[in-house]
Write a protein that holds these residues in place. Sequence first.
Motif, mmCIF file in Angstrom:
data_model
loop_
_atom_site.group_PDB
_atom_site.id
_atom_site.type_symbol
_atom_site.label_atom_id
_atom_site.label_comp_id
_atom_site.label_asym_id
_atom_site.label_seq_id
_atom_site.Cartn_x
_atom_site.Cartn_y
_atom_site.Cartn_z
ATOM 1 N N ALA A 136 0.825 -1.206 0.000
ATOM 2 C CA ALA A 136 0.000 0.000 0.000
ATOM 3 C C ALA A 136 0.862 1.260 0.000
ATOM 4 O O ALA A 136 0.388 2.343 -0.319
ATOM 5 C CB ALA A 136 -0.920 0.004 1.213
ATOM 6 N N SER A 137 2.149 1.117 0.324
ATOM 7 C CA SER A 137 3.043 2.269 0.410
ATOM 8 C C SER A 137 3.460 2.758 -0.978
ATOM 9 O O SER A 137 3.841 1.972 -1.838
ATOM 10 C CB SER A 137 4.299 1.915 1.206
ATOM 11 N N THR A 138 3.380 4.057 -1.177
ATOM 12 C CA THR A 138 3.864 4.663 -2.416
ATOM 13 C C THR A 138 5.155 5.443 -2.173
ATOM 14 O O THR A 138 5.616 6.155 -3.057
ATOM 15 C CB THR A 138 2.798 5.604 -3.022
ATOM 16 N N ASP A 139 5.724 5.302 -0.967
ATOM 17 C CA ASP A 139 6.966 5.998 -0.622
ATOM 18 C C ASP A 139 8.085 5.520 -1.550
ATOM 19 O O ASP A 139 8.280 4.324 -1.746
ATOM 20 C CB ASP A 139 7.338 5.720 0.822
ATOM 21 N N GLY A 140 8.817 6.461 -2.114
ATOM 22 C CA GLY A 140 9.861 6.125 -3.069
ATOM 23 C C GLY A 140 11.237 5.944 -2.474
ATOM 24 O O GLY A 140 12.154 5.508 -3.155
ATOM 25 N N VAL A 141 11.420 6.273 -1.196
ATOM 26 C CA VAL A 141 12.736 6.158 -0.570
ATOM 27 C C VAL A 141 12.681 5.002 0.432
ATOM 28 O O VAL A 141 12.096 5.122 1.501
ATOM 29 C CB VAL A 141 13.153 7.475 0.117
ATOM 30 N N ARG A 142 13.299 3.894 0.046
ATOM 31 C CA ARG A 142 13.250 2.688 0.879
ATOM 32 C C ARG A 142 14.673 2.218 1.170
ATOM 33 O O ARG A 142 15.173 1.261 0.590
ATOM 34 C CB ARG A 142 12.450 1.602 0.178
ATOM 35 N N ILE A 143 15.317 2.969 2.080
ATOM 36 C CA ILE A 143 16.715 2.681 2.443
ATOM 37 C C ILE A 143 16.911 2.678 3.952
ATOM 38 O O ILE A 143 17.997 2.943 4.428
ATOM 39 C CB ILE A 143 17.674 3.697 1.779
ATOM 40 N N GLY A 144 15.888 2.377 4.704
ATOM 41 C CA GLY A 144 15.999 2.362 6.162
ATOM 42 C C GLY A 144 15.262 3.537 6.771
ATOM 43 O O GLY A 144 14.902 4.504 6.094
ATOM 44 N N SER A 145 15.059 3.460 8.076
ATOM 45 C CA SER A 145 14.242 4.471 8.758
ATOM 46 C C SER A 145 14.912 5.848 8.800
ATOM 47 O O SER A 145 14.233 6.867 8.817
ATOM 48 C CB SER A 145 13.902 4.014 10.172
ATOM 49 N N ALA A 146 16.246 5.904 8.821
ATOM 50 C CA ALA A 146 16.937 7.203 8.865
ATOM 51 C C ALA A 146 16.977 7.872 7.498
ATOM 52 O O ALA A 146 17.287 9.049 7.394
ATOM 53 C CB ALA A 146 18.356 7.033 9.388
ATOM 54 N N ARG A 147 16.685 7.121 6.441
ATOM 55 C CA ARG A 147 16.702 7.621 5.062
ATOM 56 C C ARG A 147 18.049 8.254 4.699
ATOM 57 O O ARG A 147 18.116 9.324 4.092
ATOM 58 C CB ARG A 147 15.558 8.599 4.830
ATOM 59 N N ILE A 148 19.110 7.571 5.095
ATOM 60 C CA ILE A 148 20.466 7.980 4.731
ATOM 61 C C ILE A 148 21.100 6.827 3.958
ATOM 62 O O ILE A 148 21.233 5.727 4.479
ATOM 63 C CB ILE A 148 21.331 8.322 5.965
ATOM 64 N N LEU A 149 21.473 7.084 2.737
ATOM 65 C CA LEU A 149 22.147 6.083 1.915
ATOM 66 C C LEU A 149 23.646 6.325 2.077
ATOM 67 O O LEU A 149 24.191 7.253 1.504
ATOM 68 C CB LEU A 149 21.716 6.218 0.457
ATOM 69 N N SER A 150 24.281 5.502 2.898
ATOM 70 C CA SER A 150 25.704 5.687 3.204
ATOM 71 C C SER A 150 26.575 4.793 2.339
ATOM 72 O O SER A 150 26.216 3.658 2.041
ATOM 73 C CB SER A 150 25.985 5.351 4.668
ATOM 74 N N THR A 151 27.731 5.318 1.967
ATOM 75 C CA THR A 151 28.765 4.530 1.307
ATOM 76 C C THR A 151 29.997 4.610 2.198
ATOM 77 O O THR A 151 30.334 5.677 2.711
ATOM 78 C CB THR A 151 29.078 5.076 -0.102
ATOM 79 N N GLY A 152 30.652 3.473 2.401
ATOM 80 C CA GLY A 152 31.786 3.427 3.320
ATOM 81 C C GLY A 152 33.120 3.406 2.614
ATOM 82 O O GLY A 152 33.214 3.119 1.416
ATOM 83 N N PRO A 153 34.181 3.668 3.372
ATOM 84 C CA PRO A 153 35.526 3.636 2.794
ATOM 85 C C PRO A 153 35.973 2.226 2.411
ATOM 86 O O PRO A 153 36.970 2.060 1.727
ATOM 87 C CB PRO A 153 36.404 4.219 3.905
ATOM 88 N N ASP A 154 35.208 1.209 2.822
ATOM 89 C CA ASP A 154 35.519 -0.177 2.452
ATOM 90 C C ASP A 154 34.783 -0.601 1.178
ATOM 91 O O ASP A 154 34.835 -1.758 0.781
ATOM 92 C CB ASP A 154 35.172 -1.117 3.602
#
Length: 197
Positions: A136-154
Amino acid sequence: MNRKARSEERGLTLVELLLVVSLGVVMTGMALAITDAALDDLHTGAAARYIAGLVLNGRMDALKRARSVGLRFEPSESDYVFEPYVDGNGNGVRAADIRAGVDPSIGVGQRLSERFPGVHFGLQAGLPDADGVRSASTDGVRIGSARILSTGPDGTATSGTLYLQGRRAQYAVRVLGATARTRVLKFEPGAGTWTSR
């Protein structure tokens, strides 16, 4: 030449002329509709590739800085504003650290609609998500509750999917956590499936 032969050479009758004009109008209308759909698909696809490019740039930036870099999505009106941040204290990009000023911004906030008119984050109602699940959700940002897409140095990233919706077109950017690779997908309404682009 007789009179009948001359009348056939004169041209079209009024009925024939009206038929030709009406066919021309119908064909023009169809061409405009196809062009509008093609432009919408082009804009939405370009927006998806732009977002995929931002994730790749974030990954490269995290490797270069030897610190996590995150793209934070903040709800704003009927869409999202997204902005890049860098980890300031070695514990990853976190919402609390952003609020406290520990994880500083390294760019400016943007909206998709500023670069790609008519495109926003969202999943059209009734469509299955990229995993084939109807929600039922039309939300387009599905990357966790904090809505932060992190990339790491690894070289890793937050796993998730970002859905981009045009007037008719529907795209998705999937981020694979272990490698930070992205895949751009398009929903094909006729087949009812997502395909790689």
